[in-house]
Design a protein around this motif. Structure first.
Motif, PDB file in Angstrom:
ATOM      1  N   ALA A 101       0.813  -1.216   0.000  1.00 12.87           N
ATOM      2  CA  ALA A 101       0.000   0.000   0.000  1.00 12.87           C
ATOM      3  C   ALA A 101       0.847   1.267   0.000  1.00 12.87           C
ATOM      4  CB  ALA A 101      -0.926  -0.004   1.212  1.00 12.87           C
ATOM      5  N   ASP A 102       2.098   1.155   0.426  1.00  7.39           N
ATOM      6  CA  ASP A 102       2.936   2.351   0.570  1.00  7.39           C
ATOM      7  C   ASP A 102       4.123   2.397  -0.381  1.00  7.39           C
ATOM      8  OD1 ASP A 102       1.397   3.370   2.723  1.00  7.39           O
ATOM      9  OD2 ASP A 102       2.400   1.980   4.092  1.00  7.39           O
ATOM     10  N   ILE A 103       4.193   1.472  -1.325  1.00  4.42           N
ATOM     11  CA  ILE A 103       5.335   1.444  -2.246  1.00  4.42           C
ATOM     12  C   ILE A 103       5.494   2.774  -2.972  1.00  4.42           C
ATOM     13  CG2 ILE A 103       6.130   0.469  -4.445  1.00  4.42           C
ATOM     14  CD1 ILE A 103       6.839  -1.252  -2.130  1.00  4.42           C
ATOM     15  N   ALA A 104       4.393   3.389  -3.356  1.00  3.33           N
ATOM     16  CA  ALA A 104       4.476   4.634  -4.127  1.00  3.33           C
ATOM     17  C   ALA A 104       5.179   5.742  -3.364  1.00  3.33           C
ATOM     18  CB  ALA A 104       3.084   5.079  -4.551  1.00  3.33           C
ATOM     19  N   THR A 105       5.181   5.664  -2.026  1.00  3.99           N
ATOM     20  CA  THR A 105       5.812   6.726  -1.235  1.00  3.99           C
ATOM     21  C   THR A 105       7.327   6.753  -1.415  1.00  3.99           C
ATOM     22  OG1 THR A 105       6.074   5.326   0.731  1.00  3.99           O
ATOM     23  CG2 THR A 105       3.979   6.519   0.481  1.00  3.99           C
ATOM     24  N   LEU A 106       7.912   5.663  -1.910  1.00  3.98           N
ATOM     25  CA  LEU A 106       9.365   5.634  -2.116  1.00  3.98           C
ATOM     26  C   LEU A 106       9.792   6.403  -3.356  1.00  3.98           C
ATOM     27  CD1 LEU A 106      10.149   1.917  -1.196  1.00  3.98           C
ATOM     28  CD2 LEU A 106      10.400   3.955   0.226  1.00  3.98           C
ATOM     29  N   LEU A 107       8.835   6.748  -4.205  1.00  3.20           N
ATOM     30  CA  LEU A 107       9.100   7.542  -5.414  1.00  3.20           C
ATOM     31  C   LEU A 107      10.160   6.884  -6.289  1.00  3.20           C
ATOM     32  CD1 LEU A 107       9.038  11.183  -3.951  1.00  3.20           C
ATOM     33  CD2 LEU A 107       7.180   9.904  -5.011  1.00  3.20           C
ATOM     34  N   PHE A 108       9.966   5.596  -6.561  1.00  4.80           N
ATOM     35  CA  PHE A 108      10.830   4.935  -7.530  1.00  4.80           C
ATOM     36  C   PHE A 108      10.719   5.631  -8.880  1.00  4.80           C
ATOM     37  CE2 PHE A 108      10.451   0.505  -5.373  1.00  4.80           C
ATOM     38  CZ  PHE A 108      11.518   0.811  -4.545  1.00  4.80           C
ATOM     39  N   ASN A 109      11.831   5.708  -9.587  1.00  5.33           N
ATOM     40  CA  ASN A 109      11.784   6.207 -10.954  1.00  5.33           C
ATOM     41  C   ASN A 109      10.896   5.285 -11.786  1.00  5.33           C
ATOM     42  OD1 ASN A 109      12.694   6.578 -13.838  1.00  5.33           O
ATOM     43  ND2 ASN A 109      14.014   8.082 -12.832  1.00  5.33           N
ATOM     44  N   PRO A 110      10.039   5.836 -12.665  1.00  4.69           N
ATOM     45  CA  PRO A 110       9.178   4.967 -13.482  1.00  4.69           C
ATOM     46  C   PRO A 110       9.950   3.937 -14.305  1.00  4.69           C
ATOM     47  CG  PRO A 110       8.454   7.241 -13.630  1.00  4.69           C
ATOM     48  CD  PRO A 110       9.756   7.259 -12.888  1.00  4.69           C
ATOM     49  N   ALA A 111      11.226   4.218 -14.607  1.00  8.28           N
ATOM     50  CA  ALA A 111      12.018   3.295 -15.422  1.00  8.28           C
ATOM     51  C   ALA A 111      12.851   2.318 -14.587  1.00  8.28           C
ATOM     52  CB  ALA A 111      12.940   4.077 -16.348  1.00  8.28           C
ATOM     53  N   THR A 112      12.589   2.256 -13.278  1.00  7.13           N
ATOM     54  CA  THR A 112      13.406   1.391 -12.424  1.00  7.13           C
ATOM     55  C   THR A 112      13.423  -0.047 -12.906  1.00  7.13           C
ATOM     56  OG1 THR A 112      13.080   2.763 -10.456  1.00  7.13           O
ATOM     57  CG2 THR A 112      13.644   0.453 -10.090  1.00  7.13           C
ATOM     58  N   PHE A 113      12.280  -0.571 -13.309  1.00  2.00           N
ATOM     59  CA  PHE A 113      12.182  -1.984 -13.670  1.00  2.00           C
ATOM     60  C   PHE A 113      12.201  -2.200 -15.183  1.00  2.00           C
ATOM     61  CE2 PHE A 113      10.360  -1.645  -9.435  1.00  2.00           C
ATOM     62  CZ  PHE A 113      10.972  -2.698  -8.772  1.00  2.00           C
ATOM     63  N   THR A 114      12.698  -1.234 -15.940  1.00  2.42           N
ATOM     64  CA  THR A 114      12.845  -1.402 -17.385  1.00  2.42           C
ATOM     65  C   THR A 114      14.109  -2.199 -17.646  1.00  2.42           C
ATOM     66  OG1 THR A 114      11.749   0.721 -17.742  1.00  2.42           O
ATOM     67  CG2 THR A 114      12.989  -0.205 -19.587  1.00  2.42           C
ATOM     68  N   LEU A 115      13.958  -3.432 -18.084  1.00  2.00           N
ATOM     69  CA  LEU A 115      15.092  -4.360 -18.112  1.00  2.00           C
ATOM     70  C   LEU A 115      16.193  -3.945 -19.077  1.00  2.00           C
ATOM     71  CD1 LEU A 115      13.257  -7.799 -17.864  1.00  2.00           C
ATOM     72  CD2 LEU A 115      14.526  -6.609 -16.080  1.00  2.00           C
ATOM     73  N   THR A 116      15.847  -3.278 -20.175  1.00  2.00           N
ATOM     74  CA  THR A 116      16.878  -2.921 -21.152  1.00  2.00           C
ATOM     75  C   THR A 116      17.243  -1.439 -21.116  1.00  2.00           C
ATOM     76  OG1 THR A 116      15.172  -2.642 -22.854  1.00  2.00           O
ATOM     77  CG2 THR A 116      16.250  -4.793 -22.715  1.00  2.00           C
ATOM     78  N   GLY A 117      16.804  -0.717 -20.124  1.00  2.00           N
ATOM     79  CA  GLY A 117      17.169   0.693 -20.009  1.00  2.00           C
ATOM     80  C   GLY A 117      16.704   1.298 -18.709  1.00  2.00           C
ATOM     81  N   PRO A 118      17.136   0.735 -17.566  1.00  3.16           N
ATOM     82  CA  PRO A 118      16.612   1.204 -16.279  1.00  3.16           C
ATOM     83  C   PRO A 118      17.192   2.542 -15.850  1.00  3.16           C
ATOM     84  CG  PRO A 118      18.310  -0.432 -15.932  1.00  3.16           C
ATOM     85  CD  PRO A 118      18.091  -0.364 -17.421  1.00  3.16           C
ATOM     86  N   ASN A 119      16.446   3.198 -14.986  1.00  4.90           N
ATOM     87  CA  ASN A 119      16.924   4.403 -14.317  1.00  4.90           C
ATOM     88  C   ASN A 119      16.605   4.227 -12.836  1.00  4.90           C
ATOM     89  OD1 ASN A 119      17.356   6.924 -13.161  1.00  4.90           O
ATOM     90  ND2 ASN A 119      16.588   8.054 -14.930  1.00  4.90           N
ATOM     91  N   PHE A 120      17.639   4.089 -12.025  1.00  2.00           N
ATOM     92  CA  PHE A 120      17.451   3.734 -10.623  1.00  2.00           C
ATOM     93  C   PHE A 120      17.393   4.939  -9.682  1.00  2.00           C
ATOM     94  CE2 PHE A 120      19.925   0.110 -12.466  1.00  2.00           C
ATOM     95  CZ  PHE A 120      18.922  -0.838 -12.387  1.00  2.00           C
ATOM     96  N   LEU A 121      17.549   6.152 -10.193  1.00  2.00           N
ATOM     97  CA  LEU A 121      17.596   7.312  -9.311  1.00  2.00           C
ATOM     98  C   LEU A 121      16.228   7.557  -8.691  1.00  2.00           C
ATOM     99  CD1 LEU A 121      19.770   9.889 -11.297  1.00  2.00           C
ATOM    100  CD2 LEU A 121      20.493   8.129  -9.679  1.00  2.00           C
ATOM    101  N   PRO A 122      16.123   7.613  -7.373  1.00  2.00           N
ATOM    102  CA  PRO A 122      14.827   7.890  -6.749  1.00  2.00           C
ATOM    103  C   PRO A 122      14.393   9.321  -7.032  1.00  2.00           C
ATOM    104  CG  PRO A 122      16.574   7.821  -5.102  1.00  2.00           C
ATOM    105  CD  PRO A 122      17.192   7.393  -6.394  1.00  2.00           C
TER     106      PRO A 122
END
Length: 564
Positions: free
Chosen positions: A493-514
């Motif tokens: 319920a609270d995962i969104a509060t971490l503000l993951f970059n939308p591309a975090t789980f993009t396997l061929t071009g991730p962006n891990f910066l919060p």
């Protein structure tokens, strides 16, 4: 009179024409334009150099952008207004070369052709100092041993391909593997713009897990196994009674290791990067292991310290520690494929001190080192949707834990993020008599501080942290939730509060910066073992703050990269 009139009329016309020509004359010179007049040579391999001649280039290298075949951006080695000398990028294609500077872009009319470098086969042993150069491609056929006293130097930009089982000259079906023996050294110093690449010998689009063996470093730092213990994976030789904590196996920087991890014997595999007794005199940083058929990284004892590690889409565990490893690691990121896991149940961290046969003994550990590494600023991303057991989708087993800590380990992990595993932490006492994982927790030698478990699959937080082998769930949760440790469980319920970059789980071009304002950017805890001077005392938890240290040298899609 008539003649005079005609003469006057002629003079009038001549005067008028003079005025007209004068009026039409434009003294302004046309503005110089960007242009390409030549390419030399017109054919060159990846990492070769090409001189581009022309007009109106910028004499500042960074003010020019040179691309080969559309999107492949070249490193500019030197620049003047009439010549650019560039290095052919790894993903270059044949076609026009384009130069952009000062808001203008021009493409060459001369066609550039990507050259293929000579392939130099390597097998058996290296017994004297040797240098591998970037103008060749090297292929490992079978096990290649660098013997004690020899140093293997590898130039930036060199491509090394691992041959498959059928390329083994010994006929033993061993995939290509580079083994740096105790007393030997590797000097593999790539750069951020020109990394060294170990990859599959198969063509783009046909590569897979475990196409070849991997890289094995063997040093003379302490381990907790008896002398004459054999190595895994069929590697020849045995361990020694070594005690040099500062032993030096060489340097590895900006190195990619793609499609390694071959299983040669049952429960005895070669990993992407395997380190046996590697000492603290060794320098290892900026390493990417991709598509390993076993663990991405495994430390068997030793004291080596490492920074900036990437594990991409591994098959089994990402960070596996055993045999008394006691080094330090800071900044590491693992991105998993949701459809690929191992039959042994894949973990982010897996840490052991001894196997279930109880060797070596507990208590003083028979005078041998306990597994006691300290990791900090690690990020593990397992998946972002409903977890698969991976069996029907390309793997052979399920995912298990972000951290599985067992068998008397005293590993410590600080300021790290583990997201998406079915369970975040399993504290396991094991089955061998007298083992001491629980005792290590009670003694404070196993430390978990500043940990965020972002479990977006199971909303019931009581299952995110659990015990095993005599440690109850309640005991494990009481330890993890100790207020002074600064650990946190974030449920679905609270995962969104971490503000993951939308591309975090993009396997061929991730962006891990919060994202800006993410709670991951603060809250780090640096007490206990985290106070060690090796660690940069970052304010953030996980591998990233506001800087992306993976930029430039990593490759998120090695399956489709042409290596020639």
């Amino acid at each position: 009179m008539q003649v005079a009139s005609k003469l006057a009329y002629a003079l009038l016309i001549l005067f008028g024409l003079t005025i007209a020509f004068s009026a039409c004359k434009n003294n302004d010179q046309p503005a110089p334009v960007l242009g390409i007049t030549g390419i030399s040579p017109a054919t060159a391999p990846v990492n070769g150099t090409v001189a581009i001649t022309g007009t109106q280039f910028s004499a500042t290298p960074a003010s020019n952008t040179v691309t080969f075949g559309g999107n492949a951006v070249a490193e500019i080695l030197s620049a003047s207004t009439t010549q650019l000398v560039v290095r052919v990028p790894a993903n270059a294609q044949s076609g026009a070369i384009s130069v952009t500077t000062g808001g203008q872009t021009i493409s060459s009319t001369q066609v550039f052709s990507l050259g293929t470098r000579a392939v130099v086969p390597k097998s058996l042993t290296i017994t004297a100092n040797e240098t591998w150069t970037s103008d060749n491609v090297y292929q490992l056929n079978g096990f290649v041993y660098v013997r004690s006293g020899a140093t293997l130097t590898i130039q930036p930009g060199t491509i090394i391909k691992g041959g498959g089982r059928d390329a083994d000259p010994s006929g033993q079906q061993k995939g290509g593997t580079l083994i740096i023996e105790a007393g030997a050294k590797i000097d593999a110093r790539g750069t951020a713009t020109n990394p060294i690449v170990f990859t599959s010998s198969k063509p783009a689009g046909q590569r897979g897990y475990g196409d070849w063996g991997g890289i094995v470093l063997i040093g003379k730092a302490p381990i907790n196994q008896p002398a004459a213990t054999g190595f895994e994976g069929g590697i020849s030789g045995q361990t020694g009674s070594y005690s040099d904590v500062n032993d030096n196996s060489g340097i590895m920087q900006y190195v990619r290791i793609e499609f390694p991890g071959i299983a040669l014997l049952a429960n005895s595999e070669i990993n992407g990067l395997t380190l046996y007794g590697v000492g603290a005199g060794t320098t290892i940083d900026h390493i990417q292991v991709s598509y390993s058929g076993d663990d991405s990284y495994e430390w068997f004892g030793g004291t080596v310290n490492m920074k900036y590690l990437v594990a991409l889409r591994g098959f089994d565990d990402d960070w596996d520690t055993d045999w008394g490893y006691s080094g330090k690691v800071q900044y590491g990121v693992a991105l998993r494929d949701p459809n690929v896991a191992d039959q042994s149940s894949s973990n982010g961290f897996e840490s052991d001190n001894f196997k279930d046969n109880g060797q070596p003994a507990t208590g003083p550990n028979a005078g041998l080192p306990l597994t006691s590494p300290v990791f900090a600023n690690m990020s593990n991303f397992a998946f972002s949707s409903t977890p698969s057991n991976a069996v029907t989708a390309g793997g052979s087993g399920p995912y298990q834990s972000g951290m599985h800590l067992r068998r008397n380990t005293t590993i410590s992990i600080f300021n790290s993020l583990l997201a998406g595993y079915p369970e975040g932490l399993r504290l396991d006492n094991g089955t061998a008599p007298g083992n001491g994982t629980a005792a290590n927790i009670a003694a404070g030698t196993l430390q978990l501080r500043g940990i965020v478990l972002a479990n977006d699959e199971i909303p019931n937080s009581t299952t995110v942290v659990r015990g095993a082998g005599g440690i109850t769930n309640a005991q494990a949760q009481e330890f993890f939730n100790t207020a002074a440790f600064g650990n946190k469980i974030v449920t679905a319920a609270d995962i969104a509060t971490l503000l993951f970059n939308p591309a975090t789980f993009t396997l061929t071009g991730p962006n891990f910066l919060p994202g800006t304002g993410s709670p991951l950017l603060t809250g780090a805890v640096w007490d206990g073992k985290g106070a060690d001077a090796f660690f940069t005392k970052e304010p953030f938890r996980g591998a990233f703050g506001t800087a992306n240290w993976t930029a430039g040298w990593t490759n998120w899609d090695p399956q489709n990269t042409p290596y020639n």
